[in-house]
Design an enzyme around this catalytic site. Structure first.
Site, PDB file in Angstrom:
ATOM      1  N   ARG A 103       0.865  -1.189   0.000  1.00  0.00           N
ATOM      2  CA  ARG A 103       0.000   0.000   0.000  1.00  0.00           C
ATOM      3  C   ARG A 103       0.899   1.235   0.000  1.00  0.00           C
ATOM      4  NH1 ARG A 103      -2.058  -0.055   6.343  1.00  0.00           N
ATOM      5  NH2 ARG A 103      -0.052   0.530   7.191  1.00  0.00           N
ATOM      6  N   ASN A 141      -4.584   7.317   4.548  1.00  0.00           N
ATOM      7  CA  ASN A 141      -4.227   6.572   5.755  1.00  0.00           C
ATOM      8  C   ASN A 141      -2.750   6.790   6.050  1.00  0.00           C
ATOM      9  OD1 ASN A 141      -4.189   4.241   7.785  1.00  0.00           O
ATOM     10  ND2 ASN A 141      -2.752   3.501   6.234  1.00  0.00           N
ATOM     11  N   GLU A 142      -2.445   7.252   7.243  1.00  0.00           N
ATOM     12  CA  GLU A 142      -1.057   7.328   7.722  1.00  0.00           C
ATOM     13  C   GLU A 142      -0.089   7.881   6.680  1.00  0.00           C
ATOM     14  OE1 GLU A 142      -0.172   3.416   9.282  1.00  0.00           O
ATOM     15  OE2 GLU A 142      -1.422   3.733  11.046  1.00  0.00           O
ATOM     16  N   CYS A 148       9.723   9.630  -2.626  1.00  0.00           N
ATOM     17  CA  CYS A 148       9.901   9.255  -4.026  1.00  0.00           C
ATOM     18  C   CYS A 148      11.061  10.044  -4.626  1.00  0.00           C
ATOM     19  CB  CYS A 148       8.607   9.529  -4.787  1.00  0.00           C
ATOM     20  SG  CYS A 148       8.752   9.225  -6.540  1.00  0.00           S
ATOM     21  N   GLU A 291      -7.142   4.333  15.425  1.00  0.00           N
ATOM     22  CA  GLU A 291      -6.796   2.912  15.476  1.00  0.00           C
ATOM     23  C   GLU A 291      -6.172   2.656  16.836  1.00  0.00           C
ATOM     24  OE1 GLU A 291      -4.337   1.619  12.202  1.00  0.00           O
ATOM     25  OE2 GLU A 291      -5.614   2.615  10.708  1.00  0.00           O
TER      26      GLU A 291
END
Ligand SMILES: [Zn+2]
Length: 649
Positions: A103, A141-142, A148, A291
């Site tokens: 992911r 998410n996170e 990159c 979470e």
């Protein structure tokens, strides 16, 4: 206040959804987070959308009075998209384009990715804008990587530098490019930092660039959602002490911060506590847990299963530090995929016999009763510690490894303050310090004229400022200052530092004015007092003539300089001396116990959490009511293993 779970209905057969919703409602779950990585099920093919399954699950949950947070699914671009635009995949530092898989496999500056992200978000936001059951959004998410190193990012970096420096002359000067013949004569010559040894100034700017690019992508999503979905909140799941992004910048446009708390086990209790306080400090308001660890977790290894009581303890620890909602990761352990050894509230078997489910039921019942009482209760603190991403990055930008443990240096002070039962705020160096009795700054490398003024104004007005070693040694470009240390703060501290040493494994003694001996560690600033009072002196080898800890009166306040790492008793005694008027007087508690206070409408709630798997004894010196049991307590009382109390009074 909400109790919730992260749910992935796409991992289970349709017939199971009704069972899950019923079990959730029975346990007191009021909120479910959905669609976090569901792009391939929401848009199975290019421009072919299917929200029917999500509509259905939201409707089933609605039948059980459960509200929903939807996620933008951009943390997991689907295979068809990558196949169509392989340039979305990030390039690693050694120049290799990553493959599809896992992911977060996208380049944060890629224009094609912006286009497809905007398109799916717009579709989802328009589809759910009038659904009252959907109360808010989690973006992605996170955030945080991978970084990159593609040609597109290189061009963006060059543009970013051009905007910042204006001319190459400025850039060459700020980066010290005379060193090793690094002068640039065209912007196009500037590379990305792909080699092992690189310039610390260059490194710092690349970290700022990566953070800015992430904030830009995140803000695109926030603005889109807010434009289309007025009335629904927008948040993101931050990662506590994660250090690759400037979380102050990233959090600016979110309605509130939520974060993912995986403390692993009680040996990390102070780091978890610190992370909560850092998260609360980002927007100076209470936060959510999006979470929360409910038992064993996995990635490289598999952690232990929480014994009965431990999940409940960590849950109340979140509330104690200012959480307004706790959402557990995840509802049920998945039978497949990368995280198949990651626990859920339900285990793989899906029965209601798991330790976590039984505990959730208990928490649900308790919070149903006490939630409204403690909701929006504030955390007030007399002491603040500076937590600053520029300083974290300068500390990291040295040959690929941190020079010192930044949170570790903070924890020396933090631990001692928590032992007194005092709340701690984590703040930015540019914040107003005037509300605090004491402000502490470990590893405050970077010093600007504005910051020096901010600190001096605070101290001259009556504040107490405490610096750790290596204070004010660098400028904003991560270059060493030419001034005698501690540079711009020399008069504030009333000291000079002409010599220093990395202590490493050496045994170094520090002797205070009463002759008490402490062990010095990590680093030694060898202090020459110039008006400051010496509180402790080095007592080893060639360090011996120098001071280790000093204090200086400045205006109405005082400035302390701690020139080295010292044994914990030193910090215990200093914090006790400076903060005793704020320490908890009516409760006596042992080391295993943490105490935090929330306040609301003149009421005071004392959260007592036992991190030991054994009973401990605490002493309460006057009548106080435990909100959980509704009983009044006075005198010596037992706190069960992982036990908690919320005392009012
Ligand atoms: Zn890129």
């Amino acid at each position: 206040m909400y109790l919730g779970v992260d749910y992935y209905p796409e991992h289970w057969e349709r017939e199971r959804w009704d069972v899950d919703a019923r079990l959730m409602e029975d346990a007191g779950v009021e909120l479910v987070r959905l669609a976090e990585f569901a792009w391939s099920r929401l848009e199975p093919e290019d421009e072919n959308y299917d929200f029917s399954w999500l509509d259905e699950v939201i409707s089933i949950l609605g039948g059980h009075n459960i509200k929903v947070i939807l996620c933008t699914p951009t943390a997991a671009p689907p295979a068809w998209l990558i196949n169509k635009h392989p340039d979305i995949l990030p390039v690693t530092r050694n120049g290799q384009r990553m493959s599809f898989g896992a992911r977060r496999h996208y380049c944060i500056t890629n224009r094609n990715y912006y286009y497809y992200s905007e398109r799916i978000i717009r579709k989802m936001a328009e589809h759910y804008k009038d659904n009252p059951q959907v109360i808010g959004w989690q973006v992605d998410n996170e955030f945080g990587g991978p970084k990159c190193y593609c040609e597109g990012c290189r061009k963006e970096f060059q543009l970013w530098l051009k905007r910042k420096y204006g001319t190459l002359e400025n850039l060459n000067k700020s980066w010290g490019n005379a060193f090793w013949s690094h002068d640039y004569t065209a912007w196009e010559q500037i590379p990305l930092p792909v080699v092992y040894y690189h310039n610390p100034s260059f490194d710092l700017d690349f970290r700022r660039f990566f953070s800015d690019m992430t904030v830009r992508y995140s803000n695109m999503q926030i603005r889109l959602l807010k434009g289309l979905n007025s009335g629904k909140f927008v948040t993101h799941n931050f990662m506590g002490l994660f250090s690759e992004l400037d979380y102050y910048d990233l959090s600016r446009e979110y309605d509130f911060v939520s974060w993912d708390n995986y403390p692993r086990d009680s040996s990390n209790r102070y780091r978890a506590a610190l992370a909560h306080d850092v998260m609360r400090g980002l927007k100076k308001k209470n936060f959510w847990i999006m979470e929360e660890q409910c038992s064993y977790i996995t990635r490289e290894d598999i952690t232990r299963t929480f014994p009965p009581g431990e999940m409940r303890l960590w849950t109340y620890h979140c509330y104690a530090h200012g959480a307004e909602a706790v959402v557990y990761f995840r509802w049920r352990a998945c039978n497949f995929g990368i995280e198949q050894f990651h626990s859920g509230i339900l285990q793989h078997d899906g029965t209601d016999n798991s330790i976590s489910y039984r505990e959730l039921k208990q928490i649900g019942k308790e919070m149903g009763k006490i939630g409204p009482e403690i909701e929006n209760a504030k955390i007030v603190s007399p002491v603040a510690i500076i937590y600053d991403y520029e300083n974290i990055w300068v500390n990291l930008a040295y040959q690929e490894k941190p020079m010192y443990d930044y949170p570790g240096e903070i924890l020396r002070f933090y631990r001692s303050i928590k032992r007194l039962g005092i709340n701690v705020d984590m703040i930015k160096s540019s914040d107003d310090f005037s509300n605090y009795k004491v402000v502490i700054a470990p590893l405050l490398y970077v010093m600007t004229d504005e910051l020096a003024k901010n600190i001096k104004d605070y101290v001259s007005g009556g504040g107490i400022f405490i610096a750790g070693f290596r204070c004010a040694i660098k400028d904003e470009s991560s270059n060493m200052l030419k001034e005698v240390l501690p540079g711009k703060l020399r008069d504030l501290f009333g000291i000079s530092i002409y010599a220093w040493d990395n202590i490493r494994d050496m045994a170094v003694e520090i002797k205070d004015r009463d002759g008490k001996i402490y062990r010095g560690d990590t680093f030694a600033d060898l202090i020459t007092p110039e008006g400051a009072e010496v509180l402790a002196q080095y007592n080893s080898g060639w360090y011996t003539p120098y001071a280790a800890v000093t204090v200086n009166r400045y205006g109405k306040g005082k400035a302390y300089y701690t020139g080295c790492g010292l044994s914990q008793e030193f910090y215990d005694s200093l914090m006790k001396q400076l903060l005793s008027e704020y320490s908890i007087k009516d409760i006596v508690f042992p080391e295993e116990v943490e105490v935090n206070i929330r306040e609301k409408d003149g009421r005071r709630f004392v959260f007592i959490t036992n991190f030991s798997d054994k009973s401990v004894s605490i002493k309460i010196k006057r009548d106080m009511r435990d909100l959980i049991t509704d009983k009044y307590i006075n005198g010596e009382t037992e706190l069960s293993p992982f036990g908690i109390m919320i005392l009012e009074g």
